[in-house]
Design an enzyme around this catalytic site. Structure first.
Site, PDB file in Angstrom:
ATOM      1  N   ARG A  12     -10.804   2.816   7.567  1.00 19.58           N
ATOM      2  CA  ARG A  12     -10.122   2.542   6.294  1.00 19.58           C
ATOM      3  C   ARG A  12      -8.635   2.439   6.579  1.00 19.58           C
ATOM      4  NH1 ARG A  12      -6.943   6.140   3.173  1.00 19.58           N
ATOM      5  NH2 ARG A  12      -5.590   4.681   4.150  1.00 19.58           N
ATOM      6  N   TYR A  36       6.014   0.147   9.823  1.00 18.35           N
ATOM      7  CA  TYR A  36       5.085   0.899   8.970  1.00 18.35           C
ATOM      8  C   TYR A  36       4.661  -0.031   7.847  1.00 18.35           C
ATOM      9  CZ  TYR A  36       3.557   5.254   6.603  1.00 18.35           C
ATOM     10  OH  TYR A  36       2.831   6.249   5.994  1.00 18.35           O
ATOM     11  N   ASN A  45      -1.637   0.952  -0.543  1.00 20.88           N
ATOM     12  CA  ASN A  45      -0.975   0.189   0.521  1.00 20.88           C
ATOM     13  C   ASN A  45      -1.937  -0.844   1.097  1.00 20.88           C
ATOM     14  OD1 ASN A  45       1.455   1.731   0.548  1.00 20.88           O
ATOM     15  ND2 ASN A  45       0.338   3.355   1.583  1.00 20.88           N
ATOM     16  N   ASP A  95      -4.032  13.407   6.751  1.00 23.63           N
ATOM     17  CA  ASP A  95      -2.816  12.890   6.119  1.00 23.63           C
ATOM     18  C   ASP A  95      -3.108  12.193   4.798  1.00 23.63           C
ATOM     19  OD1 ASP A  95      -0.086  12.207   6.035  1.00 23.63           O
ATOM     20  OD2 ASP A  95      -0.528  10.231   6.845  1.00 23.63           O
ATOM     21  N   ASP A  96      -4.212  11.463   4.727  1.00 29.20           N
ATOM     22  CA  ASP A  96      -4.514  10.694   3.520  1.00 29.20           C
ATOM     23  C   ASP A  96      -4.899  11.607   2.358  1.00 29.20           C
ATOM     24  OD1 ASP A  96      -4.234   7.994   4.691  1.00 29.20           O
ATOM     25  OD2 ASP A  96      -5.776   8.788   6.013  1.00 29.20           O
ATOM     26  N   LYS A 150       2.677   5.699  12.794  1.00 27.98           N
ATOM     27  CA  LYS A 150       2.898   7.045  12.246  1.00 27.98           C
ATOM     28  C   LYS A 150       3.681   7.887  13.250  1.00 27.98           C
ATOM     29  CE  LYS A 150       0.325   7.079   8.335  1.00 27.98           C
ATOM     30  NZ  LYS A 150       0.639   7.593   6.993  1.00 27.98           N
ATOM     31  N   ASN A 191       5.331   7.748  -0.453  1.00 30.01           N
ATOM     32  CA  ASN A 191       4.521   7.590   0.759  1.00 30.01           C
ATOM     33  C   ASN A 191       4.521   8.900   1.537  1.00 30.01           C
ATOM     34  OD1 ASN A 191       3.899   6.807   3.628  1.00 30.01           O
ATOM     35  ND2 ASN A 191       3.627   4.849   2.594  1.00 30.01           N
ATOM     36  N   GLU A 222      -6.212  10.273  10.448  1.00 28.67           N
ATOM     37  CA  GLU A 222      -5.561   9.205   9.699  1.00 28.67           C
ATOM     38  C   GLU A 222      -6.510   8.042   9.471  1.00 28.67           C
ATOM     39  OE1 GLU A 222      -2.116   9.521   8.771  1.00 28.67           O
ATOM     40  OE2 GLU A 222      -2.734   7.869   7.458  1.00 28.67           O
ATOM     41  N   ASP A 223      -6.585   7.612   8.256  1.00 27.48           N
ATOM     42  CA  ASP A 223      -7.301   6.391   7.879  1.00 27.48           C
ATOM     43  C   ASP A 223      -8.759   6.369   8.341  1.00 27.48           C
ATOM     44  OD1 ASP A 223      -4.927   5.844   6.693  1.00 27.48           O
ATOM     45  OD2 ASP A 223      -4.613   3.905   7.624  1.00 27.48           O
TER      46      ASP A 223
HETATM   47  N1  LIG Z   1       1.149   6.053  -0.648  1.00 27.90           N
HETATM   48  C1  LIG Z   1       0.574   6.788   0.266  1.00 27.90           C
HETATM   49  O1  LIG Z   1       1.226   7.615   0.943  1.00 27.90           O
HETATM   50  C2  LIG Z   1      -0.883   6.636   0.515  1.00 27.90           C
HETATM   51  C3  LIG Z   1      -1.584   5.619  -0.047  1.00 27.90           C
HETATM   52  N2  LIG Z   1      -2.924   5.511   0.178  1.00 27.90           N
HETATM   53  C4  LIG Z   1      -3.597   4.341  -0.365  1.00 27.90           C
HETATM   54  O2  LIG Z   1      -4.519   4.713  -1.351  1.00 27.90           O
HETATM   55  C5  LIG Z   1      -5.572   3.767  -1.355  1.00 27.90           C
HETATM   56  C6  LIG Z   1      -6.897   4.506  -1.404  1.00 27.90           C
HETATM   57  O3  LIG Z   1      -7.048   5.292  -0.247  1.00 27.90           O
HETATM   58  P1  LIG Z   1      -8.185   6.425  -0.189  1.00 27.90           P
HETATM   59  O4  LIG Z   1      -8.079   7.322  -1.339  1.00 27.90           O
HETATM   60  O5  LIG Z   1      -8.097   7.013   1.143  1.00 27.90           O
HETATM   61  O6  LIG Z   1      -9.486   5.520  -0.288  1.00 27.90           O
HETATM   62  P2  LIG Z   1     -10.936   5.967  -0.711  1.00 27.90           P
HETATM   63  O7  LIG Z   1     -11.833   4.911  -0.243  1.00 27.90           O
HETATM   64  O8  LIG Z   1     -11.197   7.365  -0.319  1.00 27.90           O
HETATM   65  O9  LIG Z   1     -10.878   5.914  -2.327  1.00 27.90           O
HETATM   66  C7  LIG Z   1     -10.750   4.747  -3.063  1.00 27.90           C
HETATM   67  C8  LIG Z   1     -11.075   5.065  -4.500  1.00 27.90           C
HETATM   68  O10 LIG Z   1     -10.801   3.936  -5.285  1.00 27.90           O
HETATM   69  C9  LIG Z   1     -11.904   3.703  -6.133  1.00 27.90           C
HETATM   70  N3  LIG Z   1     -12.017   2.301  -6.501  1.00 27.90           N
HETATM   71  C10 LIG Z   1     -12.341   1.251  -5.730  1.00 27.90           C
HETATM   72  N4  LIG Z   1     -12.365   0.129  -6.475  1.00 27.90           N
HETATM   73  C11 LIG Z   1     -12.060   0.495  -7.728  1.00 27.90           C
HETATM   74  C12 LIG Z   1     -11.935  -0.197  -8.947  1.00 27.90           C
HETATM   75  N5  LIG Z   1     -12.123  -1.506  -9.008  1.00 27.90           N
HETATM   76  N6  LIG Z   1     -11.605   0.506 -10.055  1.00 27.90           N
HETATM   77  C13 LIG Z   1     -11.415   1.811  -9.992  1.00 27.90           C
HETATM   78  N7  LIG Z   1     -11.507   2.534  -8.866  1.00 27.90           N
HETATM   79  C14 LIG Z   1     -11.830   1.873  -7.757  1.00 27.90           C
HETATM   80  C15 LIG Z   1     -13.109   4.150  -5.334  1.00 27.90           C
HETATM   81  O11 LIG Z   1     -14.173   4.367  -6.221  1.00 27.90           O
HETATM   82  P3  LIG Z   1     -15.593   4.963  -5.749  1.00 27.90           P
HETATM   83  O12 LIG Z   1     -15.306   6.421  -5.498  1.00 27.90           O
HETATM   84  O13 LIG Z   1     -16.453   4.735  -6.932  1.00 27.90           O
HETATM   85  O14 LIG Z   1     -15.985   4.215  -4.540  1.00 27.90           O
HETATM   86  C16 LIG Z   1     -12.535   5.420  -4.708  1.00 27.90           C
HETATM   87  O15 LIG Z   1     -12.665   6.495  -5.598  1.00 27.90           O
HETATM   88  C17 LIG Z   1      -5.388   2.876  -0.128  1.00 27.90           C
HETATM   89  O16 LIG Z   1      -4.834   1.653  -0.532  1.00 27.90           O
HETATM   90  C18 LIG Z   1      -4.381   3.618   0.705  1.00 27.90           C
HETATM   91  O17 LIG Z   1      -3.541   2.754   1.421  1.00 27.90           O
HETATM   92  C19 LIG Z   1      -3.615   6.417   0.932  1.00 27.90           C
HETATM   93  C20 LIG Z   1      -2.957   7.437   1.533  1.00 27.90           C
HETATM   94  C21 LIG Z   1      -1.525   7.584   1.421  1.00 27.90           C
HETATM   95  C1  LIG Z   2       0.273   5.700   3.859  1.00 28.10           C
HETATM   96  C2  LIG Z   2      -1.090   5.942   4.286  1.00 28.10           C
HETATM   97  O1  LIG Z   2      -1.354   6.899   4.984  1.00 28.10           O
HETATM   98  C3  LIG Z   2      -2.133   5.046   3.860  1.00 28.10           C
HETATM   99  O2  LIG Z   2      -1.887   4.151   3.059  1.00 28.10           O
HETATM  100  O3  LIG Z   2      -3.259   5.224   4.344  1.00 28.10           O
HETATM  101 MG   LIG Z   3      -3.224   6.691   5.909  1.00 25.18          MG
END
Ligand SMILES: NC(=O)C1=CN([C@@H]2O[C@H](COP(=O)(O)OP(=O)(O)OC[C@H]3O[C@@H](n4cnc5c(N)ncnc54)[C@H](OP(=O)(O)O)[C@@H]3O)[C@@H](O)[C@H]2O)C=CC1
Ligand SMILES: CC(=O)C(=O)O
Ligand SMILES: [Mg+2]
Length: 597
Positions: A202, A149, A454, A314-315, A220, A498, A291-292
């Site tokens: 993504r 993972y 991540n 999931d995200d 997963k 996570n 997912e993603d």
């Molecule tokens: N720990 C966990 O269990 C999980 C972690 N994640 C992680 O979270 C991260 C984001 O995923 P996700 O939400 O799906 O992605 P999205 O693409 O949906 O969202 C990313 C967000 O980050 C913002 N962003 C990008 N660059 C910047 C910057 N320089 N400054 C401020 N904000 C910024 C974007 O802004 P804008 O809206 O303006 O484009 C957007 O709002 C990934 O790395 C993913 O791996 C996700 C799911 C689970």
């Molecule tokens: C953990 C997860 O689902 C992600 O980073 O997208």
């Molecule tokens: Mg994910």
């Protein structure tokens, strides 16, 4: 549990009375592909009898048995089994136990020089002997989860075409339009309860990896089996290869997907619709985990299908639950009242807005109005603080556009809003700078710092940075794991925030109850359960999640709570067992060898 008697004309399987439930039975029968031939005994009790002509024979024998990863036991086949199943001479003479095999695997695994080599080694084991693969993972979860993972799976996806050995799961492309059900029907098991599907746009915080993103559904689902005990034959990874806009992959001769730009618009939606309908047809009752997917599709697909079929994202939802669980635990350390917190998110995407929505539900539960609850959540996206005067906002962001002067950068937002918690979900590394962390430590006695992006390379800060710049006072969690850090002679244990704490248990709860929908209420109870599993001793070490070796118990508790919601909300298709926890525990797959003879 079951005994196979095998002679030249027929095979009889007797199931000990009351020991085998229908689910176990069907799982076993799907293994041997003879489900249609099952005849229940006259009394209709738990004993069952199967007769089949030997040319349809149940267990493969000889080399075919050794090549079947679901049934293979390798050197652990007993001498009797070797005789009866045509294996004598095909294996080294010494019979080993499962524990001895585990020892061999660990010895070899630890000898590899890089994590990606360990990943390849483990996936090869999964291809050879599933029982051994899951045993090794379950008994060594803290050491090996980072390999199957995040973070290593991210690295694996970045070079998926280059390390590719054997296919796993189903790949669907636009050229399969009109025959998606047929493709799903090609899967050898017909009793599928969980699908994890991605279109690879993504992958973690690594962007568009197209069909190479398949590593994520595979990883997963391995965790579904390890953490919640969902039998591996009940799950299916799927990649919808809708092309990629990643120039590197479009030019890579070893890329495994179709080399065309991403399909958008009507054709994309038609493919998704066909896939969703095909799942209902081929695997009725199966839960689908999105997912993603990229932001542009994730929210709208969830919106479109959440009330039509059994699915969740999931995200958005799984991450929300784990974030809220971490906040609940952190407040036990700070002593703060949920209603008086200000949460500042860096990132307003799937993870950030999903977490906001669930936090708002928790805040409303705690007594705030919807408006008051939303005012506790603030967001900075790529264009700065989300405020009312911005004209570029849409969707869920609008719900959090508060009346406030614009702020361009995150540090100024921290200085101005004075949050108790900062939550990084931006996919942008190093955005929690030393200055920001120092400011958090100045404002708060125990600043809450969740750096959830991540893989590790995208984390908003490392554990060491979080502790160093807050004099060891930060309550820190990260999406990918970090080692403990010693600050001023004190060892501090970061937690892994996570969604792995959530999705396996949710899936098990849905499967056990036969829930026909996955609801937000299920994620809120999951968050409460995970937080409730954190002991005072964990908190003293600085942990806001239960230690990973307890993940099976935690997932069981989540599953029970989720199933309870399904029964309470009238969504369960299965009758409620007298003892739900015992029933679910009984469904949990234990990686142990079965005795064939
Ligand atoms: N720990 C966990 O269990 C999980 C972690 N994640 C992680 O979270 C991260 C984001 O995923 P996700 O939400 O799906 O992605 P999205 O693409 O949906 O969202 C990313 C967000 O980050 C913002 N962003 C990008 N660059 C910047 C910057 N320089 N400054 C401020 N904000 C910024 C974007 O802004 P804008 O809206 O303006 O484009 C957007 O709002 C990934 O790395 C993913 O791996 C996700 C799911 C689970
Ligand atoms: C953990 C997860 O689902 C992600 O980073 O997208
Ligand atoms: Mg994910």
């Amino acid at each position: 549990m079951y005994k196979i008697i095998h002679d030249k004309d027929e095979m009889i399987i007797r199931f000990e009375k009351d020991l085998v439930d229908g689910e176990t039975l069907s799982r076993f029968l799907s293994h041997i592909n003879l489900q249609s031939m099952l005849k229940k005994s006259a009394g209709g009790d738990a004993s069952a009898r199967l007769r089949a002509r030997s040319h349809l024979a149940a267990l493969p024998t000889g080399i075919a048995l050794l090549r079947d990863p679901s049934l293979n036991k390798g050197s652990a086949f007993t001498l009797e089994e070797r005789e009866a199943l045509g294996l004598t001479g095909l294996l080294p003479p010494r019979v080993h136990t499962l524990d001895e095999q585990v020892q061999r695997i660990l010895e070899n695994l630890r000898k590899q020089s890089t994590d990606i080599e360990r990943y390849v080694y483990l996936i090869a084991l999964q291809d050879r002997n599933k029982t051994l693969f899951y045993r090794v993972l379950l008994d060594n979860i803290e050491e090996l989860m980072p390999i199957v993972y995040t973070p290593t799976v991210g690295q694996a996806c970045l070079q998926f075409g280059h390390i590719f050995r054997r296919p796993r799961g189903i790949y669907i492309t636009a050229r399969d339009k009109g025959r998606v059900a047929e493709l799903l029907g090609n899967w050898p098991f017909n009793d599928i309860k969980v699908i994890v599907v991605t279109d690879g746009e993504r992958i973690l915080g690594l962007g568009d990896l197209g069909a190479d993103g398949m590593g994520i559904p595979v990883g997963k689902l391995a965790l579904y089996s390890v953490c919640a005990g969902i039998h591996p034959s009940l799950s299916l990874p799927v990649t919808l290869d809708m092309g990629t806009d990643n120039a590197r992959l479009l030019n890579d001769p070893l890329y495994i997907g179709l080399q065309h730009p991403r399909i958008r618009g009507e054709l994309y939606d038609e493919m998704l619709e066909e896939f969703i309908l095909a799942v209902q047809q081929v695997f009725p009752g199966c839960m689908i985990q999105f997912e993603d997917f990229a932001n542009r599709n994730a929210f709208r697909l969830l919106q479109q299908y959440r009330d039509q079929v059994c699915c969740f994202n999931d995200d958005i939802q799984g991450t929300a639950a784990v974030t809220v669980a971490g906040i609940f635990s952190a407040l036990r350390i700070t002593g703060g009242d949920l209603k008086e917190q200000r949460f500042l998110f860096l990132g307003a995407g799937e993870a950030g807005l999903g977490a906001g929505e669930l936090l708002v539900s928790a805040l409303v539960d705690a007594g705030l109005s919807l408006d008051e609850a939303r005012r506790c959540c603030w967001y900075v996206d790529s264009k700065g603080l989300i405020v009312k005067s911005r004209t570029d906002l849409s969707g869920h962001k609008l719900l959090y556009a508060h009346d406030h002067p614009p702020i361009a950068d995150f540090h100024t937002a921290v200085e101005t809003l004075k949050p108790q918690a900062i939550i990084g979900v931006s996919g942008q590394p190093k955005r929690f700078t030393p200055e920001i962390l120092e400011t958090m430590a100045r404002i708060n006695e125990r600043p809450i710092v969740f750096s959830l992006s991540n893989p590790t390379s995208k984390s908003e800060c490392t554990a060491e940075e979080a502790y160093t710049w807050t004099e060891g006072r930060a309550i820190f969690a990260s999406g990918s794991p970090f080692d403990p850090v010693v600050i001023k002679g004190r060892k501090l244990y970061p937690s892994q925030g996570n969604n792995v704490y959530i999705f396996p248990g949710v899936g098990m709860g849905v499967m056990a109850s036969g829930a026909v929908r996955v609801t937000d209420e299920m994620f809120l109870v999951a968050a409460k359960v995970v937080a409730g599993e954190v002991s005072d001793a964990d908190l003293e070490y600085g942990r806001v999640y239960p230690p990973l070796p307890r993940i099976r118990e935690v997932s069981l508790a989540v599953a029970v709570a989720v199933a309870e919601v399904a029964y309470r909300e009238g969504l369960a298709a299965k009758p409620k067992p007298d003892d739900l926890a015992e029933y679910i525990r009984g469904l949990m797959f234990e990686p142990e060898y079965q005795t064939y003879i």
